[in-house]
Write a protein that holds these residues in place. Structure first.
Motif, mmCIF file in Angstrom:
data_model
loop_
_atom_site.group_PDB
_atom_site.id
_atom_site.type_symbol
_atom_site.label_atom_id
_atom_site.label_comp_id
_atom_site.label_asym_id
_atom_site.label_seq_id
_atom_site.Cartn_x
_atom_site.Cartn_y
_atom_site.Cartn_z
ATOM 1 N N GLY A 70 -17.071 80.774 38.936
ATOM 2 C CA GLY A 70 -17.606 81.031 37.607
ATOM 3 C C GLY A 70 -16.946 80.181 36.536
ATOM 4 O O GLY A 70 -17.609 79.688 35.623
ATOM 5 N N ILE A 71 -15.634 79.990 36.669
ATOM 6 C CA ILE A 71 -14.925 79.133 35.702
ATOM 7 C C ILE A 71 -15.465 77.708 35.776
ATOM 8 O O ILE A 71 -15.721 77.075 34.756
ATOM 9 N N ALA A 72 -15.647 77.198 37.000
ATOM 10 C CA ALA A 72 -16.195 75.847 37.159
ATOM 11 C C ALA A 72 -17.612 75.778 36.584
ATOM 12 O O ALA A 72 -17.982 74.799 35.938
ATOM 13 N N GLY A 76 -17.739 73.379 33.486
ATOM 14 C CA GLY A 76 -18.153 72.071 33.971
ATOM 15 C C GLY A 76 -16.990 71.268 34.541
ATOM 16 O O GLY A 76 -17.112 70.064 34.741
ATOM 17 N N GLN A 77 -15.880 71.926 34.814
ATOM 18 C CA GLN A 77 -14.682 71.262 35.331
ATOM 19 C C GLN A 77 -14.417 71.672 36.776
ATOM 20 O O GLN A 77 -14.608 72.829 37.142
ATOM 21 N N THR A 78 -13.940 70.717 37.584
ATOM 22 C CA THR A 78 -13.534 71.007 38.951
ATOM 23 C C THR A 78 -12.254 71.832 38.930
ATOM 24 O O THR A 78 -11.341 71.562 38.150
ATOM 25 N N ILE A 79 -12.205 72.831 39.805
ATOM 26 C CA ILE A 79 -11.016 73.663 39.945
ATOM 27 C C ILE A 79 -10.606 73.610 41.412
ATOM 28 O O ILE A 79 -11.431 73.810 42.300
ATOM 29 N N ALA A 80 -9.325 73.328 41.658
ATOM 30 C CA ALA A 80 -8.810 73.298 43.025
ATOM 31 C C ALA A 80 -7.470 74.014 43.066
ATOM 32 O O ALA A 80 -6.612 73.765 42.215
ATOM 33 N N VAL A 81 -7.317 74.910 44.035
ATOM 34 C CA VAL A 81 -6.075 75.669 44.183
ATOM 35 C C VAL A 81 -5.644 75.678 45.642
ATOM 36 O O VAL A 81 -6.474 75.589 46.548
ATOM 37 N N ALA A 82 -4.329 75.782 45.854
ATOM 38 C CA ALA A 82 -3.772 75.758 47.208
ATOM 39 C C ALA A 82 -3.749 77.138 47.856
ATOM 40 O O ALA A 82 -3.844 77.252 49.069
ATOM 41 N N ASP A 83 -3.635 78.208 47.075
ATOM 42 C CA ASP A 83 -3.604 79.557 47.630
ATOM 43 C C ASP A 83 -4.434 80.476 46.744
ATOM 44 O O ASP A 83 -3.905 81.249 45.945
ATOM 45 N N ALA A 106 -11.756 74.897 46.385
ATOM 46 C CA ALA A 106 -12.187 74.025 45.283
ATOM 47 C C ALA A 106 -13.580 74.452 44.854
ATOM 48 O O ALA A 106 -14.430 74.776 45.692
ATOM 49 N N ALA A 107 -13.798 74.466 43.546
ATOM 50 C CA ALA A 107 -15.109 74.753 42.962
ATOM 51 C C ALA A 107 -15.475 73.564 42.097
ATOM 52 O O ALA A 107 -14.732 73.209 41.173
ATOM 53 N N ILE A 108 -16.601 72.936 42.430
ATOM 54 C CA ILE A 108 -17.020 71.702 41.766
ATOM 55 C C ILE A 108 -18.402 71.925 41.157
ATOM 56 O O ILE A 108 -19.346 72.294 41.862
ATOM 57 N N PRO A 109 -18.548 71.719 39.846
ATOM 58 C CA PRO A 109 -19.859 71.935 39.226
ATOM 59 C C PRO A 109 -20.896 70.919 39.703
ATOM 60 O O PRO A 109 -20.590 69.742 39.882
ATOM 61 N N CYS A 110 -22.109 71.399 39.924
ATOM 62 C CA CYS A 110 -23.261 70.550 40.244
ATOM 63 C C CYS A 110 -24.004 70.360 38.927
ATOM 64 O O CYS A 110 -24.528 71.325 38.367
ATOM 65 N N THR A 111 -24.019 69.120 38.443
ATOM 66 C CA THR A 111 -24.550 68.878 37.103
ATOM 67 C C THR A 111 -25.740 67.929 37.096
ATOM 68 O O THR A 111 -25.855 67.039 37.933
#
Length: 172
Positions: A70-72, A76-83, A106-111
């Motif tokens: 939802g944040i992504a 409109g920003q990619t979010i990536a986390v290790a845990d 990772a959450a990547i927006p499709c734009t």
């Protein structure tokens, strides 16, 4: 033939995307990948996934205001986390549904003239012990290029962006 042409095209698009998502997983070393589309102003629904269990009708809607996806979608920003599972923004209901703990995410927006959906990468396909192995910059860039392609496709196919909301209505 009960299915309309639009329904058959959406089914075909989902199947093609599931195969393409599996290929993306192989390229970036992810265990699974999905595409989520908005179902309404508050939730995202799985449209396609390399994990077939996420395509069942009882999979929960992912909240836009309380999840990494939802944040992504909102920013409109990619979010990536290790845990991911250890963080409050992680939507644990999906882990419960698939009986697996999300680590790398990772959450990547499709734009395409705005954010139309979200591409996710979940966990490493192969990992050593309990060492975190977040997705690296090159892997995320590859996923971002793919998300852009998906965004263009969603933008080009009239009615595709509204598919998730139609799916939700049919479940009720």
């Amino acid at each position: 033939m009960d299915e309309t042409l639009t329904e058959r095209l959406v089914t075909a698009a989902r199947q093609e995307l599931a195969q393409t998502l599996a290929a993306l997983c192989a390229e970036v070393g992810a265990a699974e990948s999905s595409i989520l589309l908005p179902v309404n102003d508050t939730g995202l629904m799985f449209f396609a996934s390399s994990n077939p269990s996420l395509m069942r009708p009882d999979v929960p809607v992912v909240p836009i205001n309380a999840s990494f996806s939802g944040i992504a979608f909102r920013t409109g920003q990619t979010i990536a986390v290790a845990d991911a599972a250890s963080q409050t923004q992680h939507y644990k209901a999906i882990d419960e549904r698939v009986a697996s703990r999300t680590r790398e995410f990772a959450a990547i927006p499709c734009t395409d003239h705005g954010v139309l959906g979200v591409l996710t990468l979940v966990n490493r396909a192969a990992r050593e012990a309990d060492a975190a192995a977040p997705f690296n910059i090159e892997e995320l860039r590859r996923a971002e290029r793919f998300a852009t392609e998906i965004g263009h496709a969603i933008g080009q196919l009239p009615g595709l962006a509204g598919t998730a909301s139609r799916d939700a209505e049919s479940k009720q």
